[in-house]
Every structure is written in C-alpha cells, then in structure tokens.
Design an enzyme around this catalytic site. Structure first.
Site, PDB file in Angstrom:
ATOM      1  N   SER A 239       0.851  -1.186   0.000  1.00  0.00           N
ATOM      2  CA  SER A 239       0.000   0.000   0.000  1.00  0.00           C
ATOM      3  C   SER A 239       0.886   1.235   0.000  1.00  0.00           C
ATOM      4  O   SER A 239       2.117   1.142   0.016  1.00  0.00           O
ATOM      5  CB  SER A 239      -0.910   0.009   1.237  1.00  0.00           C
ATOM      6  OG  SER A 239      -0.138   0.185   2.413  1.00  0.00           O
ATOM      7  N   LYS A 240       0.244   2.401   0.001  1.00  0.00           N
ATOM      8  CA  LYS A 240       0.989   3.650  -0.095  1.00  0.00           C
ATOM      9  C   LYS A 240       1.911   3.881   1.104  1.00  0.00           C
ATOM     10  O   LYS A 240       2.864   4.656   1.018  1.00  0.00           O
ATOM     11  CB  LYS A 240       0.028   4.828  -0.262  1.00  0.00           C
ATOM     12  CG  LYS A 240      -0.620   4.859  -1.636  1.00  0.00           C
ATOM     13  CD  LYS A 240      -1.216   6.216  -1.949  1.00  0.00           C
ATOM     14  CE  LYS A 240      -1.758   6.248  -3.375  1.00  0.00           C
ATOM     15  NZ  LYS A 240      -0.689   6.169  -4.375  1.00  0.00           N
ATOM     16  N   ARG A 241       1.633   3.220   2.219  1.00  0.00           N
ATOM     17  CA  ARG A 241       2.523   3.409   3.374  1.00  0.00           C
ATOM     18  C   ARG A 241       3.911   2.816   3.111  1.00  0.00           C
ATOM     19  O   ARG A 241       4.885   3.164   3.775  1.00  0.00           O
ATOM     20  CB  ARG A 241       1.920   2.785   4.633  1.00  0.00           C
ATOM     21  CG  ARG A 241       1.875   1.277   4.659  1.00  0.00           C
ATOM     22  CD  ARG A 241       1.400   0.746   6.012  1.00  0.00           C
ATOM     23  NE  ARG A 241       1.301  -0.707   5.992  1.00  0.00           N
ATOM     24  CZ  ARG A 241       0.263  -1.386   5.565  1.00  0.00           C
ATOM     25  NH1 ARG A 241      -0.791  -0.736   5.097  1.00  0.00           N
ATOM     26  NH2 ARG A 241       0.249  -2.709   5.587  1.00  0.00           N
ATOM     27  N   HIS A 242       3.989   1.898   2.127  1.00  0.00           N
ATOM     28  CA  HIS A 242       5.279   1.308   1.774  1.00  0.00           C
ATOM     29  C   HIS A 242       6.022   2.143   0.738  1.00  0.00           C
ATOM     30  O   HIS A 242       7.206   1.905   0.478  1.00  0.00           O
ATOM     31  CB  HIS A 242       5.082  -0.106   1.217  1.00  0.00           C
ATOM     32  CG  HIS A 242       4.466  -1.058   2.178  1.00  0.00           C
ATOM     33  ND1 HIS A 242       3.205  -1.585   1.999  1.00  0.00           N
ATOM     34  CD2 HIS A 242       4.917  -1.559   3.362  1.00  0.00           C
ATOM     35  CE1 HIS A 242       2.916  -2.394   3.005  1.00  0.00           C
ATOM     36  NE2 HIS A 242       3.934  -2.386   3.846  1.00  0.00           N
TER      37      HIS A 242
END
Length: 464
Positions: A239-242
């Site tokens: 996801s965007k947190r990665h």
C-alpha cells in the site's frame, strides 16, 4: 488451439504495480508461446470508471512495453450480450426470476445472524413456476448446486475444493436489466477465446462462482492460474505506506522500463537462481510452474539493483530515448539536439552505477550545463587560489596535447607531479571546473566527451 491470455483492469484508479505484474505475467506467457495478449477494460462500474483512468492504464502498459493484440475492448459495451446469456440460462432452467425485495433479503440475513446460521440468501422463488410469478420487478439468479463439492484445478494453487452449500444463487441480471460483473467476465472471456486466466489469488473464490456459468452454458473452461499478491517489506499487502504503488509513479521516479519488467517478473516467479535477464530470456523461460504460492515481498533495494544493471547493459540510443520519454512524462524540458548528441557520446561513462534516470541525468550535468559553470557549494571548496593557479598552468599543456585518454592522463599527471601532488588531488578542482560538481564521471571521460576547445574554455573560466 491458439493460446490467448488477457489483462482486464477496472478503470476506477491508476494502474497499480500489482496489476502491472499481472499484465506482465499474461504478456510473457502469451508472447513466449506465440499466443495473443488481449486487453479488456472492465468499465461496468459507471460511477467510478473514468476515461482519465482508462488512459492512465494504457499509458502505464505502454511505458512498461507490454503491447497488446488488437484494440482494447470495453466490458460495458457488451452489456446486451451479457444480458442475452442470462436470459438463455433462464430459458434453460439453469436460472430463475427472484422477486424478493431488499427488505426481505435483509430480514432473512438478520434472522440468520440471530440464529447463527448461514447468511447466504436462499430465495423462496427458486422453484416457483412462472404461472405464480407476480407482476413486479425481479432479478435473474443462477441455480447454484446445493450439496456436494466442487474441485477446480489451478496451475498455481493446485486442486482447490469448495463446498457447494457455500455457493449462493448469485444474481446474473439486476432488476434494471444490467448484468453483474461475475456474468460479464465469463461471457467476455468465452467470446474472446481466452484459454488462460492468470490473475491475483484474491479472485480464487470468484472462480467457483464463475464456474457455475461455464457449467450451465456447457462452455469449455479456461486454465486458471491464481497468483499470490504483492506484499510490502513488512509482510502486509502493498500500500501507499510502503511507498509508490502506481506504475506511473515509478515512471515519474525514473526507473527504466526494462528494469521494472525484470524485477516484477521475479516477484512471485523464479527461474533457478537467475535474477538479471533480458525480455527474450523472460519470454523463453516464463512458465506457470515457476510461480510460487506465497506472497512476494517488494524490495526497493533489489529493484534499484536490477534497474542499475539494465541501465548499464542498455543500448545507448535506446537509453537516450528513454531519458527523453522520462523528461516528457515528468513535464521537464526536453534535451536540445546538442545536449542529446553530447549524452549519446558520453553514455559509456554516464550509465555506470546509475540506477534511475535522475541519477543518470545528474551525472550528465557536465554535458547539459553551459558556460560559465557555476560550481555548487561542495565543488567550490575545491577551487581555492592554489587550485586555480594549477588549472591555469595546466591549460597551455592541454592546448598542445593530442586528445586521447593516454595523452591527457600523462599531461595531468606531469603537472600534478610538478606540484608534488597525487593525481587524485587534482581531480577535485578539475571536476569543479568541468562540471561544477564534486561527484562526476572520470575527469578524462569528461574531457573526451566535451572535446578540446570546450574543456580548455572551462578551465580558463575557472582559473581566471
């Protein structure tokens, strides 16, 4: 029978890197076997599907170099065909009209939750004869098997078994006459002649629901291969947190397309211990048996390492074109003819150890900049009065030198020796004068690329 794969994205957002890998697997499998790779835009979600997202998907696939056969098809455009199949199943007794209202369905589920029984809706209209049907809105539902089990073979997951009492009489046609996604997918795959469905394993449960339609219509089923999802380094779904998740983001960051293809192919698939390979090798080697069952973990360091190897191995002219494409994609100013010519001549010393386009462009700063060179803060520290004097002394020697690497190294070494300096000590001022940077390609590579007149002019500017 001709092999046919397909990539069927939904244009409700950008092209996710996981979807790009699914497209790549389908592309490799088809291209390596002389088959067709088709593109279908699953745009039945009218509220969320946009032309902008569709174009972003096409652009992302084009950047990755995944060419498709024929024109992309629209799922929504085939709605009449999907509805015709639903009515054919109705006429054959494999489906039925259900007049249950949303309130009745919710009441059924509330009762089931209270009694802790299955909330799968069991329609009371399944076996009601047409003579007893009301004049009211209805949906068309398929008749799912109620007992026993279904086993499907999957090329990645192996034999997978589903208990039939866990299958619902899913809706095929809504009360407004529009077909549902599950029906549309099966009809389109059949009509397009798709022989292999390679998709994420989050669709594995869908295969059993779609299997009911294949059986009811008496159609040949495609070979299924449900591939594991991509996780982040922490073992959770990417996801965007990665970091970046969209293909366009990786293009904007300057990753080379060949490197992305290589890295994405290795996410969940392997060919022995091979890490770096060409497109030709990937097409030859790729097989469904090489896909693992476990989720792959996205590793940015491995991506950069692979991309660096592809930049180093790239054809110079092709790499120059990719740089131009990168600049265009990011809205940056394109290269002038002079700059492009200089980069092509200097590519041999630019592409070493560069992992992404911005690094390569930064290394080419000495080519892209113009006199007078403005050294950055770090480079300026190498241009003190003593260094300027030595550069001024070096200039006439270079004016009389033959412009070859050996000759240039000899001239610079002799001047350094005269000042009891090591050659490396003189490299700092030369980098500052020629490029305005403290980190550059070899000073001799820069001299050869710039040519005698430009090199001497830059040294004269710096020593003045």
């Amino acid at each position: 029978m001709s092999l046919v794969t397909r990539f069927a994205p939904s244009p409700t957002g950008a092209l996710h890197i996981g979807s790009a890998r699914t497209a790549l697997f389908n592309w490799l499998y088809a291209r390596g076997r002389g088959g067709k790779f088709l593109l279908r835009i699953e745009d039945t979600d009218k509220a969320r599907s946009t032309d902008t997202n569709t174009q972003a998907i096409l652009d992302g696939l084009t950047w990755l170099g995944l060419d498709w056969d024929g024109e992309p098809t629209s799922q929504a455009a085939n709605a009449n065909r999907h509805a015709a199949v639903a009515n054919e199943l109705l006429a054959a007794g494999a489906a039925y009209k259900c007049f249950s209202t949303q309130e009745e369905i919710e009441a059924f589920r509330e009762k089931a939750r209270a009694e802790k029984t299955s909330t799968l809706f069991r329609s009371p209209w399944r076996d009601v004869p047409a003579s007893d049907h009301p004049d009211a809105p209805y949906v068309i539902r398929i008749k799912a098997p109620r007992d026993g089990q279904t086993t499907l073979h999957d090329e990645v997951q192996g034999d997978v078994t589903w208990q039939n009492d866990q299958l619902d009489d899913m809706i095929l046609l809504r009360s407004d006459g529009t077909p549902v996604y599950m029906l549309a997918v099966v009809v389109d795959d059949h009509d397009m002649g798709v022989t292999h469905v390679i998709r994420g394993d989050d669709h594995l449960a869908n295969a059993f629901r779609q299997n009911m339609i294949y059986d009811a219509m008496g159609w040949n089923k495609p070979i299924f291969a449900h591939i594991p999802l991509i996780f982040g380094p922490d073992g959770k779904k990417l996801s965007k947190r990665h970091g970046a998740t969209g293909a366009a983001e990786y293009q904007a960051m300057g990753y080379p397309a060949a490197g992305m293809r290589n890295y994405l192919a290795r996410l969940g698939w392997s060919h022995g211990d091979d890490e770096f390979f060409t497109d030709a090798q990937a097409k030859e080697w790729f097989d469904l048996s090489g896909i693992g069952k476990s989720p792959a973990r996205f590793d940015f360091k491995k991506l950069e390492n692979i991309c660096g190897q592809h930049i180093a191995a790239a054809d110079d002219a092709a790499l120059l074109q990719e740089i131009q494409n990168y600049l265009a994609a990011t809205g940056a100013e394109g290269l002038t003819e002079t700059q492009a010519d200089g980069m092509l001549r200097g590519m041999h010393c630019l592409k070493e150890r560069a992992k992404i386009m911005p690094e390569l462009i930064e290394k080419a700063h000495f080519i892209l900049t113009e006199r007078p060179i403005a050294p950055d803060e770090k480079a300026s520290k190498n241009l003190d009065d003593v260094s300027r004097g030595i550069l001024g002394e070096l200039t006439p020697h270079l004016q009389n030198a033959s412009w070859s690497r050996d000759a240039l190294e000899q001239v610079v070494a002799s001047v350094a020796e005269a000042h009891e300096m090591k050659l490396g000590k003189l490299a700092g001022p030369l980098r500052a004068a020629l490029a305005g940077r403290a980190v550059t390609p070899s000073v001799f590579d820069m001299m050869l690329v710039l040519g005698q007149d430009e090199t001497i002019a830059r040294l004269q500017d710096a020593s003045a």
